[in-house]
Design a protein around this motif. Structure first.
Motif, PDB file in Angstrom:
ATOM      1  N   MET A   1       0.948  -1.378   0.010  1.00  0.00           N
ATOM      2  CA  MET A   1       0.003   0.019   0.089  1.00  0.00           C
ATOM      3  C   MET A   1       0.793   1.322   0.248  1.00  0.00           C
ATOM      4  SD  MET A   1      -3.494   1.015   2.348  1.00  0.00           S
ATOM      5  CE  MET A   1      -3.400  -0.518   3.138  1.00  0.00           C
ATOM      6  N   ASN A   2       0.292   2.350  -0.482  1.00  0.00           N
ATOM      7  CA  ASN A   2       1.004   3.584  -0.614  1.00  0.00           C
ATOM      8  C   ASN A   2       1.278   4.239   0.667  1.00  0.00           C
ATOM      9  OD1 ASN A   2       2.171   6.024  -1.508  1.00  0.00           O
ATOM     10  ND2 ASN A   2       0.405   6.433  -2.985  1.00  0.00           N
ATOM     11  N   GLY A   3       2.669   4.621   0.903  1.00  0.00           N
ATOM     12  CA  GLY A   3       2.943   5.313   2.085  1.00  0.00           C
ATOM     13  C   GLY A   3       2.947   6.570   1.983  1.00  0.00           C
ATOM     14  N   ASN A   4       2.674   7.206   0.871  1.00  0.00           N
ATOM     15  CA  ASN A   4       2.568   8.805   0.733  1.00  0.00           C
ATOM     16  C   ASN A   4       1.416   9.284   1.236  1.00  0.00           C
ATOM     17  OD1 ASN A   4       5.122   8.224  -0.796  1.00  0.00           O
ATOM     18  ND2 ASN A   4       4.194   8.713  -2.909  1.00  0.00           N
ATOM     19  N   GLU A   5       0.285   8.543   1.627  1.00  0.00           N
ATOM     20  CA  GLU A   5      -0.898   9.455   2.002  1.00  0.00           C
ATOM     21  C   GLU A   5      -0.949   8.926   3.612  1.00  0.00           C
ATOM     22  OE1 GLU A   5      -4.149   8.283  -0.214  1.00  0.00           O
ATOM     23  OE2 GLU A   5      -2.890   8.633  -2.156  1.00  0.00           O
ATOM     24  N   ARG A   6      -1.317   9.997   4.361  1.00  0.00           N
ATOM     25  CA  ARG A   6      -1.359   9.873   5.839  1.00  0.00           C
ATOM     26  C   ARG A   6      -2.680   8.861   6.004  1.00  0.00           C
ATOM     27  NH1 ARG A   6      -3.017  12.350  10.719  1.00  0.00           N
ATOM     28  NH2 ARG A   6      -0.992  12.802  11.926  1.00  0.00           N
ATOM     29  N   LYS A   7      -3.472   8.894   5.501  1.00  0.00           N
ATOM     30  CA  LYS A   7      -4.847   8.337   5.653  1.00  0.00           C
ATOM     31  C   LYS A   7      -4.637   6.685   5.733  1.00  0.00           C
ATOM     32  CE  LYS A   7      -6.797   7.920   0.928  1.00  0.00           C
ATOM     33  NZ  LYS A   7      -7.572   8.290  -0.074  1.00  0.00           N
ATOM     34  N   ASN A   8      -3.299   6.047   4.912  1.00  0.00           N
ATOM     35  CA  ASN A   8      -3.247   5.003   4.755  1.00  0.00           C
ATOM     36  C   ASN A   8      -2.323   4.335   6.156  1.00  0.00           C
ATOM     37  OD1 ASN A   8      -4.590   4.934   2.579  1.00  0.00           O
ATOM     38  ND2 ASN A   8      -2.603   5.102   1.264  1.00  0.00           N
TER      39      ASN A   8
END
Length: 68
Positions: A1-8
């Motif tokens: 999963m993407n670590g660039n988005e805080r919501k994740n």
């Protein structure tokens, strides 16, 4: 999963991060998120977190289905 988005990202997730000293090589360090240090919703180099062992770095990978 993407670590660039805080919501994740949430405390307790297992992630791979790049420590500041490892940025030139891209060496990954695995750990469990303790605190989220980035306040913005996204960051192009990854959200900065503190792991439970105290190391700080930017999230590159969120490991699926692993929580503490």
């Amino acid at each position: 999963m993407n670590g660039n988005e805080r919501k994740n990202i949430a405390p307790g997730l297992t992630v791979d991060i790049v420590l500041k000293k490892d940025q030139p090589t891209g060496k990954l360090t695995r750990g469990v998120v303790k605190d989220i240090l980035t306040n913005s919703a996204t960051h192009p180099h990854g959200i900065k977190v503190r792991l439970q062992d105290g190391q700080v770095g930017r999230v590159k990978t969120i490991l699926p289905g692993q929580t503490e």
